[in-house]
Each structure stands twice: as structure tokens, then as C-alpha cells.
Design a protein around this motif. Structure first.
Motif, PDB file in Angstrom:
ATOM      1  N   GLY A   1     -16.030  22.137  -3.531  1.00 52.00           N
ATOM      2  CA  GLY A   1     -17.066  21.295  -2.713  1.00 52.00           C
ATOM      3  C   GLY A   1     -17.860  22.194  -1.680  1.00 52.00           C
ATOM      4  N   SER A   2     -18.854  21.683  -1.138  1.00 54.00           N
ATOM      5  CA  SER A   2     -19.650  22.324   0.008  1.00 54.00           C
ATOM      6  C   SER A   2     -19.900  21.220   1.170  1.00 54.00           C
ATOM      7  N   TRP A   3     -19.946  21.940   2.383  1.00 48.22           N
ATOM      8  CA  TRP A   3     -20.044  21.050   3.699  1.00 48.22           C
ATOM      9  C   TRP A   3     -20.564  22.056   4.581  1.00 48.22           C
ATOM     10  N   VAL A   4     -20.870  21.475   5.654  1.00 50.71           N
ATOM     11  CA  VAL A   4     -21.359  22.372   6.837  1.00 50.71           C
ATOM     12  C   VAL A   4     -20.319  21.974   7.919  1.00 50.71           C
ATOM     13  N   VAL A   5     -19.768  22.775   8.535  1.00 48.91           N
ATOM     14  CA  VAL A   5     -18.772  22.907   9.653  1.00 48.91           C
ATOM     15  C   VAL A   5     -20.015  22.930  10.838  1.00 48.91           C
ATOM     16  N   MET A   6     -19.694  21.874  11.826  1.00 50.69           N
ATOM     17  CA  MET A   6     -20.630  21.923  12.925  1.00 50.69           C
ATOM     18  C   MET A   6     -19.592  21.619  14.468  1.00 50.69           C
ATOM     19  N   THR A   7     -20.249  21.762  15.699  1.00 49.56           N
ATOM     20  CA  THR A   7     -19.441  21.641  16.744  1.00 49.56           C
ATOM     21  C   THR A   7     -20.201  20.578  17.429  1.00 49.56           C
ATOM     22  N   ASP A   8     -19.653  19.517  18.202  1.00 50.23           N
ATOM     23  CA  ASP A   8     -20.409  18.962  19.257  1.00 50.23           C
ATOM     24  C   ASP A   8     -20.555  19.527  20.162  1.00 50.23           C
ATOM     25  N   PRO A   9     -21.284  18.784  21.422  1.00 50.69           N
ATOM     26  CA  PRO A   9     -21.710  19.397  22.582  1.00 50.69           C
ATOM     27  C   PRO A   9     -20.695  20.130  23.128  1.00 50.69           C
ATOM     28  N   GLU A  10     -19.414  19.976  23.047  1.00 52.46           N
ATOM     29  CA  GLU A  10     -18.467  20.458  23.857  1.00 52.46           C
ATOM     30  C   GLU A  10     -17.458  21.410  22.982  1.00 52.46           C
ATOM     31  N   GLY A  11     -18.013  21.923  21.709  1.00 52.15           N
ATOM     32  CA  GLY A  11     -17.272  22.574  20.675  1.00 52.15           C
ATOM     33  C   GLY A  11     -16.181  22.033  19.886  1.00 52.15           C
ATOM     34  N   ASN A  12     -16.215  20.828  19.922  1.00 56.80           N
ATOM     35  CA  ASN A  12     -15.215  20.193  19.119  1.00 56.80           C
ATOM     36  C   ASN A  12     -15.756  20.347  17.656  1.00 56.80           C
TER      37      ASN A  12
ATOM     38  N   LEU B   1     -29.273  16.159  18.354  1.00 56.13           N
ATOM     39  CA  LEU B   1     -28.396  15.473  19.387  1.00 56.13           C
ATOM     40  C   LEU B   1     -27.680  16.459  20.292  1.00 56.13           C
ATOM     41  N   GLY B   2     -27.403  17.648  19.773  1.00 58.60           N
ATOM     42  CA  GLY B   2     -26.670  18.767  20.727  1.00 58.60           C
ATOM     43  C   GLY B   2     -25.841  19.213  19.790  1.00 58.60           C
ATOM     44  N   ALA B   3     -25.550  18.888  18.560  1.00 64.96           N
ATOM     45  CA  ALA B   3     -24.389  19.779  17.671  1.00 64.96           C
ATOM     46  C   ALA B   3     -24.998  21.131  17.537  1.00 64.96           C
ATOM     47  N   ASP B   4     -24.180  21.898  16.940  1.00 62.96           N
ATOM     48  CA  ASP B   4     -24.622  23.380  16.521  1.00 62.96           C
ATOM     49  C   ASP B   4     -24.005  23.374  15.035  1.00 62.96           C
ATOM     50  N   VAL B   5     -24.345  24.207  14.375  1.00 59.88           N
ATOM     51  CA  VAL B   5     -23.773  24.679  12.791  1.00 59.88           C
ATOM     52  C   VAL B   5     -22.908  25.968  13.124  1.00 59.88           C
ATOM     53  N   LEU B   6     -21.778  25.797  12.726  1.00 58.82           N
ATOM     54  CA  LEU B   6     -20.782  26.814  13.126  1.00 58.82           C
ATOM     55  C   LEU B   6     -20.940  27.629  11.693  1.00 58.82           C
ATOM     56  N   ARG B   7     -20.509  26.995  10.536  1.00 59.06           N
ATOM     57  CA  ARG B   7     -20.812  27.663   9.134  1.00 59.06           C
ATOM     58  C   ARG B   7     -21.272  26.758   8.274  1.00 59.06           C
ATOM     59  N   ARG B   8     -21.595  27.441   7.075  1.00 58.12           N
ATOM     60  CA  ARG B   8     -21.927  26.587   5.933  1.00 58.12           C
ATOM     61  C   ARG B   8     -20.824  26.893   4.798  1.00 58.12           C
ATOM     62  N   VAL B   9     -20.146  25.998   4.241  1.00 62.74           N
ATOM     63  CA  VAL B   9     -19.099  26.150   3.080  1.00 62.74           C
ATOM     64  C   VAL B   9     -19.512  25.944   1.974  1.00 62.74           C
TER      65      VAL B   9
END
Length: 152
Positions: free
Chosen positions: A136-147, A123-131
Motif C-alpha cells: 500500500g501507500s501512505w503519507v507519514v506526517m507529524t503533528d505540531p509537536e512531532g508525534n 493546520l500545522g502538520a508536516d510531511v515526514l515521508r511518503r511510502v
């Protein structure tokens, strides 16, 4: 009580399309309300734009605002505005420059996080990092404008 989270954006309508698809929400339709305000002279035409102009679903929207709402929540049939869980996306002139002070955490069904991350990337998101931490564990992502947002 209902609530809305307000998100700043350069392109509110593109962000609304992303977040509606990401969350399974509906893009709010303000066409009838906008037309009524234009007819009354209560809103200038410069504050509007035509959305989906090249389709059978063309409608008026606010130039600098868009919103998405949960499909199961009520909405005002006069304004098209949601009366439950919603995101209001507003145009701002400045670009995003620092880390969000508030973000969404998405919780897909158990054992579907990787598939959800791939869907969001499409959909246009990017993976910033995996924690991966003891808590716990999660994936930090950004939407198409970097949020930033997280997928747990």
C-alpha cells in the motif's frame, strides 16, 4: 465500552485544537466541572487556566490536560468528558525524543489523500515521508509537536 488514547504534549491545549480540527472532533468543555470542584475546594485554582480568554467563549480548563471527543459519541454532562472515542492530551515536562510506539492512521475518503495532507499541513502538520510499497501507500506526517501519524 469507551476508550481514550493518551498523548503526551508540551502544550495540551494547542495539541487539542490541532487534533480536534484534524479529526473533526470536539474539544471537551470541562468548565462547569472545574468550577464545581473549585467551589468545593477539591481542586486548586493553580491547576486551571482560562481558555479563549479574548472571545465570547471563555471557559476554564485544566492547565495540564485537554481532551477531544468524537462528536457523535456520548459525553458526561457533569464533567464534560467523552464516553466514547477520545484523545486525552497531558502535559509532560520532557520533549519527544524517539519514534512513537503507537500512532493514529487516518483514512480519508477515497482519492482525497493529497487534499487531506494539504489540509493537515495548513493546520500545522508536516510531511515526514511518503511510502509506496506493494502492501500500500501512505503519507507519514507529524503533528505540531512531532508525534507521527499516517494518512492512507
Amino acid at each position: 465500552m469507551h476508550w481514550k488514547l493518551v498523548l503526551d504534549a508540551a502544550d495540551p491545549h494547542a495539541q487539542a485544537a490541532f487534533w480536534a480540527a484534524a479529526l473533526g472532533y470536539l474539544e471537551e468543555d470541562h468548565d462547569a466541572h472545574i468550577r464545581r470542584l473549585l467551589d468545593l475546594g477539591a481542586a486548586p485554582s493553580e491547576a486551571t487556566l482560562t481558555l479563549h480568554e479574548d472571545t465570547d467563549h471563555a471557559r476554564l480548563g485544566w492547565r495540564d490536560l485537554a481532551a477531544v471527543r468524537h462528536p457523535d459519541d456520548p459525553h458526561d454532562p457533569v464533567t464534560g468528558g467523552g464516553l466514547g472515542r477520545r484523545l486525552l492530551i497531558q502535559r509532560v515536562p520532557e520533549p519527544k525524543t524517539t519514534k512513537n510506539r503507537l500512532h493514529l492512521d487516518l483514512h480519508p475518503a477515497p482519492d482525497t489523500r493529497d487534499a487531506e495532507v494539504r489540509r493537515l499541513e495548513a493546520l500545522g502538520a508536516d510531511v515526514l515521508r511518503r511510502v509506496d510499497e506493494p502492501s500500500g501507500s501512505w503519507v507519514v506526517m507529524t503533528d505540531p509537536e512531532g508525534n507521527e501519524f499516517c494518512v492512507h
